[in-house]
Design an enzyme around this catalytic site. Structure first.
Site, PDB file in Angstrom:
ATOM      1  N   SER A 146       0.870  -1.314  -0.500  1.00 50.17           N
ATOM      2  CA  SER A 146      -0.495  -0.216  -0.193  1.00 50.17           C
ATOM      3  C   SER A 146       0.372   1.218   0.203  1.00 50.17           C
ATOM      4  O   SER A 146       2.193   0.844   0.207  1.00 50.17           O
ATOM      5  CB  SER A 146      -0.913  -0.067   1.112  1.00 50.17           C
ATOM      6  OG  SER A 146      -1.816   1.248   1.342  1.00 50.17           O
ATOM      7  N   TYR A 159      -2.716  -1.093  10.144  1.00 55.49           N
ATOM      8  CA  TYR A 159      -2.441  -1.515   9.126  1.00 55.49           C
ATOM      9  C   TYR A 159      -0.950  -0.805   8.820  1.00 55.49           C
ATOM     10  O   TYR A 159      -0.038  -1.448   8.065  1.00 55.49           O
ATOM     11  CB  TYR A 159      -3.589  -0.787   8.541  1.00 55.49           C
ATOM     12  CG  TYR A 159      -3.679  -0.758   6.720  1.00 55.49           C
ATOM     13  CD1 TYR A 159      -4.275  -1.788   6.274  1.00 55.49           C
ATOM     14  CD2 TYR A 159      -3.873  -0.396   5.692  1.00 55.49           C
ATOM     15  CE1 TYR A 159      -3.813  -2.614   5.265  1.00 55.49           C
ATOM     16  CE2 TYR A 159      -3.292  -0.555   4.379  1.00 55.49           C
ATOM     17  CZ  TYR A 159      -3.909  -1.497   4.141  1.00 55.49           C
ATOM     18  OH  TYR A 159      -3.879  -1.596   2.616  1.00 55.49           O
ATOM     19  N   LYS A 163       2.192  -2.911   6.436  1.00 56.52           N
ATOM     20  CA  LYS A 163       2.191  -2.547   5.433  1.00 56.52           C
ATOM     21  C   LYS A 163       3.955  -2.033   5.431  1.00 56.52           C
ATOM     22  O   LYS A 163       4.930  -2.973   3.832  1.00 56.52           O
ATOM     23  CB  LYS A 163       1.542  -1.683   4.685  1.00 56.52           C
ATOM     24  CG  LYS A 163       0.385  -2.368   4.555  1.00 56.52           C
ATOM     25  CD  LYS A 163       0.076  -3.958   3.579  1.00 56.52           C
ATOM     26  CE  LYS A 163      -1.025  -4.177   3.342  1.00 56.52           C
ATOM     27  NZ  LYS A 163      -0.906  -5.053   2.906  1.00 56.52           N
TER      28      LYS A 163
END
Length: 254
Positions: A146, A159, A163
């Site tokens: 991402s 999150y 990543k």
């Protein structure tokens, strides 16, 4: 006059494993690889949905198989991959997001996101590489990360952490396996129009903020990702490893 040869983006004779292939970016990448000649193994938790997709692929004359698999279940994933011939290509698009302010993060949510996004991705990449190394074959391993693996994001501490972690091990594995001609890269998308993103994009304020941050002024489409996937999987990217291919419309440019 001898003109330089053009690289090929064809994937004929290549075997690809696509995790998270039942929807969204994973399904789009699987479709793109199959359309360029790869034999694709579609992996996700929903076996019925995978079987439907495999039938749709077969109707187009594409080679596809389905594999019910939960990437977060390390032992089962390793056993399933080891039981098959080596995969030349991996696209790991399995992922999970549970957004909240950092002060409100629960241990349950932290573990669920990190077990799939980080731990699962790590061991899946390692397992596919192990099969290639035993067979003495080259390969291209691609993790879908991402833009949040490059920057921070509000309510996205867990999150973003996962990543960033995937970007880190992608580079380390690229260094370790480069001498064996196994390439390891990531694709780092911005907001892409998928069913999972629709709730966010349906909020006018959120949508305006996203489009302002994306310098090209639009949300990403699945086709923006699939070209990057085919490129990294193909011999056209034979000198590309340890790279994060940002498909973010310029979000991270400043």
């Amino acid at each position: 006059m001898n003109l330089p040869p053009a690289p090929s983006f064809r994937l004929d004779g290549k075997r690809a494993l696509v995790a998270g292939a039942s929807s969204g970016i994973g399904l789009a990448c699987a479709t793109a690889l199959a359309s360029h000649g790869a034999e694709v193994t579609l992996a996700a938790r929903s076996e019925d949905k995978l079987n439907d997709i495999a039938e749709a692929f077969a109707a187009k004359g594409w080679a596809a198989r389905s594999l019910a698999m939960n990437v977060a279940d390390i032992a089962a994933t390793e056993a399933a991959v080891d039981a098959r011939d080596p995969f030349d290509i991996l696209i790991n698009s399995a992922g999970l997001a549970r957004h909240s302010p950092a002060l409100e993060t629960t241990e349950v949510d932290f573990d669920a996101v990190s077990d799939l996004n980080f731990k699962g991705a790590y061991f899946l990449t390692r397992t596919v590489a192990h099969g290639l190394i035993k067979a003495g074959k080259p390969g291209s391993l691609i993790n879908i990360t991402s833009q949040m693996g490059q920057v921070g994001g509000i309510d996205r501490a867990v999150y973003c952490g996962t990543k960033h972690a995937v970007e880190g091990f992608t580079k380390s594995m690229a260094i370790e396996w480069g001498p064996r001609d196994i390439r390891v890269n990531s694709i780092a998308p911005t907001f892409i129009r998928t069913p999972l993103a629709e709730q966010t994009l349906a909020n006018p304020e959120r949508r305006a903020w996203i489009e302002e941050k994306i310098k090209l002024g639009r949300v990403g489409e699945l086709s923006d990702i699939t070209g990057a996937a085919v490129y990294l999987a193909s011999d056209a990217a034979s000198l590309v490893t340890g790279a994060a291919l940002l498909v973010d419309g310029g979000w991270t440019a400043d």
